[in-house]
Design an enzyme around this catalytic site. Structure first.
Site, PDB file in Angstrom:
ATOM      1  N   HIS A   1       0.833  -1.214   0.000  1.00 53.97           N
ATOM      2  CA  HIS A   1       0.000   0.000   0.000  1.00 53.97           C
ATOM      3  C   HIS A   1       0.869   1.267   0.000  1.00 53.97           C
ATOM      4  O   HIS A   1       0.667   2.177  -0.806  1.00 53.97           O
ATOM      5  CB  HIS A   1      -0.904  -0.057   1.234  1.00 53.97           C
ATOM      6  CG  HIS A   1      -1.790   1.130   1.437  1.00 53.97           C
ATOM      7  ND1 HIS A   1      -2.794   1.469   0.557  1.00 53.97           N
ATOM      8  CD2 HIS A   1      -1.841   2.055   2.427  1.00 53.97           C
ATOM      9  CE1 HIS A   1      -3.406   2.556   1.004  1.00 53.97           C
ATOM     10  NE2 HIS A   1      -2.847   2.939   2.134  1.00 53.97           N
TER      11      HIS A   1
HETATM   12  C1  HEM Z   1       2.348   5.233   6.512  1.00 56.76           C
HETATM   13  C2  HEM Z   1       1.349   4.504   6.104  1.00 56.76           C
HETATM   14  C3  HEM Z   1       0.346   4.824   5.043  1.00 56.76           C
HETATM   15  C4  HEM Z   1       0.439   5.675   3.951  1.00 56.76           C
HETATM   16  C5  HEM Z   1       1.633   6.519   3.525  1.00 56.76           C
HETATM   17  C6  HEM Z   1      -0.831   5.624   3.263  1.00 56.76           C
HETATM   18  C7  HEM Z   1      -1.186   6.345   2.148  1.00 56.76           C
HETATM   19  C8  HEM Z   1      -2.423   6.365   1.548  1.00 56.76           C
HETATM   20  C9  HEM Z   1      -2.803   7.212   0.439  1.00 56.76           C
HETATM   21  C10 HEM Z   1      -1.897   8.220  -0.232  1.00 56.76           C
HETATM   22  C11 HEM Z   1      -4.077   6.947   0.131  1.00 56.76           C
HETATM   23  C12 HEM Z   1      -4.916   7.590  -0.989  1.00 56.76           C
HETATM   24  C13 HEM Z   1      -4.925   6.716  -2.220  1.00 56.76           C
HETATM   25  C14 HEM Z   1      -5.913   7.195  -3.249  1.00 56.76           C
HETATM   26  O1  HEM Z   1      -6.819   7.935  -2.914  1.00 56.76           O
HETATM   27  O2  HEM Z   1      -5.799   6.785  -4.417  1.00 56.76           O
HETATM   28  C15 HEM Z   1      -4.545   5.919   1.034  1.00 56.76           C
HETATM   29  C16 HEM Z   1      -5.808   5.365   1.032  1.00 56.76           C
HETATM   30  C17 HEM Z   1      -6.230   4.376   1.885  1.00 56.76           C
HETATM   31  N1  HEM Z   1      -5.485   3.785   2.887  1.00 56.76           N
HETATM   32 FE1  HEM Z   1      -3.574   4.260   3.425  1.00 56.76          FE
HETATM   33  N2  HEM Z   1      -1.643   4.733   3.926  1.00 56.76           N
HETATM   34  C18 HEM Z   1      -0.962   4.229   5.015  1.00 56.76           C
HETATM   35  C19 HEM Z   1      -1.416   3.298   5.920  1.00 56.76           C
HETATM   36  C20 HEM Z   1      -2.653   2.650   5.844  1.00 56.76           C
HETATM   37  C21 HEM Z   1      -3.071   1.583   6.724  1.00 56.76           C
HETATM   38  C22 HEM Z   1      -2.232   0.993   7.853  1.00 56.76           C
HETATM   39  C23 HEM Z   1      -4.316   1.209   6.315  1.00 56.76           C
HETATM   40  C24 HEM Z   1      -5.221   0.135   6.844  1.00 56.76           C
HETATM   41  C25 HEM Z   1      -4.871  -0.867   7.578  1.00 56.76           C
HETATM   42  C26 HEM Z   1      -4.690   2.060   5.202  1.00 56.76           C
HETATM   43  C27 HEM Z   1      -5.900   2.000   4.535  1.00 56.76           C
HETATM   44  C28 HEM Z   1      -6.269   2.814   3.489  1.00 56.76           C
HETATM   45  C29 HEM Z   1      -7.565   2.776   2.850  1.00 56.76           C
HETATM   46  C30 HEM Z   1      -8.725   1.845   3.207  1.00 56.76           C
HETATM   47  C31 HEM Z   1      -7.551   3.768   1.857  1.00 56.76           C
HETATM   48  C32 HEM Z   1      -8.660   4.146   0.884  1.00 56.76           C
HETATM   49  C33 HEM Z   1      -8.436   3.348  -0.374  1.00 56.76           C
HETATM   50  C34 HEM Z   1      -9.430   2.260  -0.560  1.00 56.76           C
HETATM   51  O3  HEM Z   1     -10.487   2.265   0.085  1.00 56.76           O
HETATM   52  O4  HEM Z   1      -9.158   1.356  -1.389  1.00 56.76           O
HETATM   53  N3  HEM Z   1      -3.652   2.920   4.945  1.00 56.76           N
HETATM   54  N4  HEM Z   1      -3.507   5.574   1.899  1.00 56.76           N
END
Ligand code: HEM
Length: 209
Positions: free
Chosen positions: A170
């Site tokens: 991710h």
């Molecule tokens: C340092 C750690 C993390 C970074 C840098 C990060 C970064 C991002 C970014 C940039 C997005 C937007 C992507 C888009 O809109 O196209 C996103 C969406 C998301 N992230 Fe993270 N994330 C991190 C950790 C996590 C963790 C630990 C989880 C869950 C266990 C998580 C769950 C999600 C979810 C559910 C979305 C919405 C995308 C979807 O529903 O498919 N993230 N993240």
């Protein structure tokens, strides 16, 4: 084009706070969990105030992650439902990686890879939470047998490895697809990013105004 005219809104402040609470708690869980997992990683307990404090705080951070992820789940699950275009996209992953996306279906808010991350974490966090409760002896020791606790320990460790691997994918994808991180920091992306990566979503967003 001015910065504000070029910005397309992608996440509300609430969604971003929800996401970062989830991210921080998963990182803290990975660190405290690894500290408890193997003696060679015991030194990580220093981050949490020693062995006993780590054992005490780890499950509570797990509760925070579970509740916080539940928030993300209900915000985003409809946008992550699988459709035929996702299957086509997955079959052409090689073309996507080589930046030859022309000819592929236009994408909604999320691509198939993002959807797999979403559902993978949904299943693993649920399993981690349930198996974690079985292992939380301070409160629930009497509710399961030793054999059930042994099984829960294996499920818990395997799911944790899975969740950490998915987390790495991710974060890698968020950095690799340039212009994505700001979606979760500023809440906006550029028109160019939206047109290139999520054209169907972009058309819907532009149509709203
Ligand atoms: C340092 C750690 C993390 C970074 C840098 C990060 C970064 C991002 C970014 C940039 C997005 C937007 C992507 C888009 O809109 O196209 C996103 C969406 C998301 N992230 Fe993270 N994330 C991190 C950790 C996590 C963790 C630990 C989880 C869950 C266990 C998580 C769950 C999600 C979810 C559910 C979305 C919405 C995308 C979807 O529903 O498919 N993230 N993240």
């Amino acid at each position: 084009m001015s910065e504000s005219k070029n910005a397309v809104s992608r996440y509300t402040t609430g969604a971003r706070i929800n996401h970062w609470i989830t991210a921080v708690s998963l990182i803290l869980l990975a660190l405290s969990g690894m500290a408890l997992f193997h003696p060679s990683l015991y030194f990580l307990t220093n981050l949490f105030g020693g062995g006993q404090a780590t054992r005490a705080v780890h499950p509570w951070i797990g509760v925070v992650l579970f509740v916080s992820f539940l928030g993300l789940f209900f915000r985003f699950f409809t946008l992550n439902l699988w459709n035929r275009d996702d299957t086509v996209w997955m079959k052409n992953l090689g073309a996507v990686i080589n930046d030859r996306e022309e000819g592929l279906p236009e994408l909604g808010k999320y691509n198939a890879g993002q959807k797999l991350v979403f559902w993978g974490q949904s299943i693993l966090i649920l399993l981690l939470f349930c198996s974690g409760l079985v292992l939380w002896d301070v409160y629930f020791a009497a509710f399961s047998s030793i054999d059930q606790k042994r099984l829960a320990a294996v499920v818990h460790a395997l799911c944790a490895i899975g969740a950490i691997l998915i987390w790495i994918v991710h974060v890698y994808a968020a950095i690799w697809v340039k212009g994505t991180i700001r979606a979760m920091t500023r809440g906006t992306v550029t028109r160019g990013w939206s047109w290139k990566h999520h054209r169907k979503w972009f058309r819907q967003e532009v149509g709203k105004h």
